[in-house]
Design a protein around this motif. Structure first.
Motif, short mmCIF file in Angstrom:
data_model
loop_
_atom_site.label_atom_id
_atom_site.label_comp_id
_atom_site.label_asym_id
_atom_site.label_seq_id
_atom_site.Cartn_x
_atom_site.Cartn_y
_atom_site.Cartn_z
N VAL A 50 0.83 -1.20 0.00
CA VAL A 50 0.00 0.00 0.00
C VAL A 50 0.87 1.25 0.00
O VAL A 50 0.56 2.23 -0.68
CB VAL A 50 -0.95 -0.01 1.23
N ALA A 51 1.99 1.19 0.73
CA ALA A 51 2.85 2.38 0.86
C ALA A 51 3.78 2.57 -0.33
O ALA A 51 4.39 3.62 -0.48
CB ALA A 51 3.66 2.28 2.15
N LEU A 52 3.89 1.55 -1.18
CA LEU A 52 4.84 1.62 -2.31
C LEU A 52 4.80 2.92 -3.11
O LEU A 52 5.85 3.50 -3.39
CB LEU A 52 4.61 0.43 -3.26
N PRO A 53 3.60 3.39 -3.50
CA PRO A 53 3.58 4.62 -4.33
C PRO A 53 4.22 5.82 -3.65
O PRO A 53 4.57 6.79 -4.32
CB PRO A 53 2.08 4.86 -4.56
N LEU A 54 4.40 5.76 -2.31
CA LEU A 54 5.04 6.88 -1.62
C LEU A 54 6.50 6.98 -2.02
O LEU A 54 7.06 8.07 -2.08
CB LEU A 54 4.97 6.67 -0.10
N VAL A 55 7.13 5.84 -2.25
CA VAL A 55 8.56 5.85 -2.52
C VAL A 55 8.90 5.54 -3.97
O VAL A 55 9.97 5.86 -4.45
CB VAL A 55 9.32 4.85 -1.61
N LEU A 56 7.95 4.93 -4.67
CA LEU A 56 8.19 4.53 -6.06
C LEU A 56 8.19 5.77 -6.97
O LEU A 56 7.29 6.59 -6.88
CB LEU A 56 7.07 3.58 -6.48
N PRO A 57 9.17 5.88 -7.85
CA PRO A 57 9.11 7.00 -8.79
C PRO A 57 7.87 6.87 -9.69
O PRO A 57 7.53 5.75 -10.09
CB PRO A 57 10.37 6.83 -9.64
N PRO A 58 7.20 7.97 -10.00
CA PRO A 58 6.02 7.89 -10.87
C PRO A 58 6.35 7.24 -12.21
O PRO A 58 5.49 6.62 -12.84
CB PRO A 58 5.62 9.35 -11.07
N SER A 59 7.60 7.37 -12.64
CA SER A 59 7.98 6.78 -13.92
C SER A 59 7.89 5.26 -13.88
O SER A 59 7.58 4.62 -14.88
CB SER A 59 9.38 7.23 -14.32
N VAL A 60 8.17 4.68 -12.71
CA VAL A 60 8.08 3.22 -12.58
C VAL A 60 6.62 2.80 -12.72
O VAL A 60 6.28 1.89 -13.49
CB VAL A 60 8.64 2.75 -11.22
N LEU A 61 5.76 3.51 -11.99
CA LEU A 61 4.33 3.22 -12.05
C LEU A 61 3.80 3.45 -13.47
O LEU A 61 3.07 2.63 -14.03
CB LEU A 61 3.61 4.12 -11.05
N GLY A 62 4.20 4.55 -14.07
CA GLY A 62 3.75 4.89 -15.41
C GLY A 62 4.20 3.85 -16.43
O GLY A 62 3.44 3.44 -17.31
N PHE A 63 5.44 3.41 -16.29
CA PHE A 63 6.00 2.42 -17.21
C PHE A 63 5.23 1.09 -17.12
O PHE A 63 4.79 0.54 -18.12
CB PHE A 63 7.47 2.22 -16.87
N TYR A 64 5.04 0.62 -15.90
CA TYR A 64 4.31 -0.65 -15.71
C TYR A 64 2.87 -0.54 -16.21
O TYR A 64 2.36 -1.43 -16.87
CB TYR A 64 4.31 -1.06 -14.23
#
Lengths: 225, 259
Positions: A50-64
């Motif tokens: 749940v907390a991952l998006p706090l530390v994950l770069p938006p580019s990682v999320l965007g890429f996936y």
């Protein structure tokens, strides 16, 4: 003055943030409740996810998300078989991305609020023959009221502030995916600084007022309860 | 003891960092995204020819670099996809030397899953094609030319609802590569790269449909007198560098375009 496309971008941003907040209230509340009450060993892993998006770069999320929602990705294949088509470059694609991206901003304040309620009021409710569901809605939710407000405001504001993920999966479509942050970026890229300044000022004032309202409300709620 | 030695260690680390950054022989190049593959190759052969020199290249949109250089970004050379940007910088005193044109860019219709080599712009109105990626015409040079080509073919109104906009030409290609857009109008220099050309195919858009994509570079003010920057700028005129550029479909100064 703000142009029509600025107003369109602001309205789109507000709509996106509003819908995401509503979805996350429904989705985040049970997760937060479970995290606050459970003693299961996988509380840790779930909390971390749940907390991952706090530390994950938006580019990682965007890429996936771009790959997953694309024609060869699992989500993309699902949406295609369902006849919805592909999600990137659509408003609902942004909604889904933002739900992931803002998840911790809803869950964490709620979890803290539920934890603060503690076992005692719920035990009392149980002795008065309230069902667990009943106790949740009539005891836990009202006691966690300020937590709901904080969580909603933070989720809304965080979605308004979203940029990287939108840039990666949005495709910059006016009225569909061109939110205010992207519109400002476009102005800066196009060297239209005065237009960028106007919209940026609106965002700055909005963000400040939202946080001011939240902080102003908080101490009062403490004296009330 | 420990508390005393810590500030010293920090000072030493800072001094080390400073001395590293002040070391001669390293330059930073800001290059338009369409140069990605060609510039990587040129830097590789440049380093082989000049073993002491270090070149770091940052790829992005020409417009953004323009803004950043105005705000004091530490770039020694700036390769823009549109010569207008470096010209403007030179006029405002941000360049160490005159603006040099280095190539003409070309645009192509490219798809990762259709054979675009059998297509023309007119095929874009096909109902099967629902998403077409172009670079943002508002600030990306390749996007501007894509819009011009669509307009002069009389297709703009018809394809406009299908368009999605990449932030720069590399992102536009990425939208097509991931299949999220079936076709895109991208730089020839990207489409000829094996990673892209192995999928689908491309169709060269006739250059009479759009204004020329004149590209230019400058040595920035901060690199004035920097020997490595000068060497690298000169190297672009060398035979090996020109060969790389030609291989990636760029039309070099003094040469004529293929139709």
């Amino acid at each position: 003055m703000l142009t029509d496309s600025d107003l369109q971008a602001l309205w789109l941003t507000a709509r996106l943030a509003g819908i995401v907040t509503a979805i996350l209230l429904l989705l985040g509340t049970p997760i937060a409740w479970w995290l606050a009450r459970t003693k299961a060993w996988w509380k840790g892993p779930v909390g971390a996810v749940v907390a991952l998006p706090l530390v994950l770069p938006p580019s990682v999320l965007g890429f996936y998300l771009l790959l997953a929602m694309g024609p060869h990705g699992p989500v993309g294949q699902l949406t295609q078989t369902l006849g919805i088509g592909l999600l990137p470059f659509t408003f609902w694609g942004l909604v889904i991305a933002s739900v992931f991206y803002s998840l911790p901003f809803m869950v964490q304040p709620l979890q803290t609020a539920f934890e603060a309620v503690g076992d005692r009021p719920l035990e009392v409710a149980a002795t008065l023959r309230a069902s667990p569901l009943d106790a949740f809605f009539t005891v836990a939710v009202p006691l966690a009221g300020p937590g709901f407000l904080t969580a909603s405001v933070l989720t809304f504001a965080h979605t308004v502030g979203e940029f990287g993920v939108v840039l990666m999966i949005g495709g910059n479509l006016p009225g569909v995916t061109r939110v205010a942050s992207v519109q400002i970026y476009d102005y800066v890229e196009g060297l239209e600084y005065s237009e960028a300044h106007r919209l940026a000022a609106v965002m700055l004032i909005f963000s400040f007022l939202v946080l001011l309202a939240m902080y102003a409300w908080r101490p009062n709620s403490r004296t009330e309860t | 003891m420990k508390t005393k030695s810590l500030p010293k260690a920090i000072l030493a680390a800072c001094a080390l960092l400073l001395s590293l950054s002040a070391q001669a022989g390293k330059i930073t190049v800001a290059a338009a995204a369409d140069l990605k593959f060609a510039m990587d190759e040129i830097v590789t052969i440049f380093k082989q020819a000049n073993p002491g020199d270090e070149v770091v290249v940052i790829y992005g949109s020409s417009g953004k670099f323009h803004t950043q250089i105005r705000q004091g970004a530490p770039y020694d050379l700036y390769f823009s996809a549109d010569i207008a940007f470096p010209r403007e910088l030179a006029k405002s005193g941000f360049a160490a030397a005159t603006v040099k044109p280095y190539a003409l860019g070309r645009i192509v219709l490219w798809s990762a899953n259709l054979d675009a080599s059998r297509m023309t712009l007119a095929n874009l109105t096909d109902a099967k094609i629902t998403r077409i990626a172009i670079a943002n015409p508002k600030h990306a040079p390749y996007g501007k030319r894509a819009e011009e080509a669509l307009r002069s073919s009389g297709l703009w109104e018809k394809v406009d609802p299908k368009l999605v906009y990449g932030e720069n030409i590399a992102q536009t290609a990425q939208f097509v590569l991931t299949g999220n857009a079936q076709v895109g109008i991208v730089a020839l220099s990207l489409a000829v790269n094996p990673e892209l050309s192995s999928k689908g195919g491309y169709w060269l858009i006739p250059d009479n449909l759009h204004k020329p994509l004149e590209q230019g570079f400058i040595i920035t003010k901060r690199a004035e007198g920097n020997a490595v920057a000068k060497r690298f700028a000169d190297y672009l005129d060398s035979k090996p560098a020109r060969a790389v550029m030609t291989r990636y479909g760029f039309v070099l100064p003094g040469e004529t375009a293929r139709k």
